[in-house]
Design a protein around this motif. Structure first.
Motif, PDB file in Angstrom:
ATOM      1  N   HIS A   1       0.856  -1.193   0.000  1.00  0.00           N
ATOM      2  CA  HIS A   1       0.000   0.000   0.000  1.00  0.00           C
ATOM      3  C   HIS A   1       0.885   1.233   0.000  1.00  0.00           C
ATOM      4  N   ARG A   2       0.661   2.094  -0.939  1.00  0.00           N
ATOM      5  CA  ARG A   2       1.359   3.380  -0.982  1.00  0.00           C
ATOM      6  C   ARG A   2       0.285   4.456  -0.860  1.00  0.00           C
ATOM      7  N   GLY A   3       0.532   5.390  -0.013  1.00  0.00           N
ATOM      8  CA  GLY A   3      -0.452   6.445   0.198  1.00  0.00           C
ATOM      9  C   GLY A   3      -0.794   6.574   1.660  1.00  0.00           C
ATOM     10  N   GLN A   4      -1.857   7.303   1.925  1.00  0.00           N
ATOM     11  CA  GLN A   4      -2.233   7.568   3.307  1.00  0.00           C
ATOM     12  C   GLN A   4      -2.887   6.354   3.954  1.00  0.00           C
ATOM     13  N   PHE A   5      -2.896   6.348   5.254  1.00  0.00           N
ATOM     14  CA  PHE A   5      -3.563   5.325   6.057  1.00  0.00           C
ATOM     15  C   PHE A   5      -4.670   6.017   6.821  1.00  0.00           C
ATOM     16  N   ARG A   6      -5.853   5.386   6.864  1.00  0.00           N
ATOM     17  CA  ARG A   6      -6.970   5.984   7.582  1.00  0.00           C
ATOM     18  C   ARG A   6      -7.935   4.908   8.045  1.00  0.00           C
ATOM     19  N   MET A   7      -8.276   4.966   9.306  1.00  0.00           N
ATOM     20  CA  MET A   7      -9.220   4.017   9.894  1.00  0.00           C
ATOM     21  C   MET A   7     -10.002   4.700  10.999  1.00  0.00           C
TER      22      MET A   7
END
Length: 185
Positions: free
Chosen positions: A94-100
């Motif tokens: 996964h490349r990019g932002q992380f959001r949960m």
């Protein structure tokens, strides 16, 4: 663009002996290919392995490396000892932002917080003693039973999880810390 094949090799016996099975995708029942699994080697990528078929039971995160005695490794990591690996899930890069978004109770009820980075302790950061549901918008994450990313773990990927206890977390008493799975697999 650089591309490499994610691959894990399962061996029936310790120390990479016995029959083997090479896998580069999800496998819901490794025993269809080998009678048992006591060691494995991850050539590229990251995988979650499970001690029951269909991605259920205790889970262990594996990155590139050699695991010559899986039972011993599990006990050294403070994990419940796994008698055997029965299924595995490939974790895509996964490349990019992380959001949960995490919720204190089932069905997205109770205290809610949005995570974009690792959280060593839900209790210390949010005064939240447990997480029973979540909505993963971006990235791949590991949820841990104890603070500081220790103890039993559970893998979550993008999607809604209305009841974490029903989807394989029943062997965990609570969620206490959460970590992103970064590109360094």
């Amino acid at each position: 663009m650089f591309f490499f094949l994610l691959q894990i090799i399962f061996y029936e016996d310790r120390n990479f002996q016995g029959r083997s099975y090479e896998c580069s995708s999800d496998c819901s029942d490794i025993h269809m290919h080998v009678n048992r699994c006591n060691s494995c080697r991850v050539d590229n990528g990251c995988f979650m392995v499970y001690d029951r078929p269909n991605f259920m039971g205790n889970q262990v995160f594996l990155r590139r490396g050699e695991y010559s005695d899986f039972q011993r490794m599990g006990s050294m990591m403070g994990m419940t000892m796994m008698d055997n690996i029965r299924s595995c899930r490939m974790i895509p890069m996964h490349r990019g932002q992380f959001r949960m978004r995490i919720y204190e109770r089932e069905n997205f009820v109770g205290q809610m917080h949005e995570l974009m980075d690792d959280c060593e302790s839900l209790q210390d950061r949010y005064s939240m003693s447990d997480c029973q549901s979540c909505n993963v918008m971006d990235g791949h994450w590991l949820m841990f039973e104890q603070s500081n990313f220790r103890g039993r773990m559970m893998y979550v990927r993008p999607g809604e999880y209305r009841n974490l206890r029903e989807m394989g977390m029943s062997n965990m008493s609570r969620i206490s810390s959460i970590r992103r799975i970064m590109d360094m697999c």
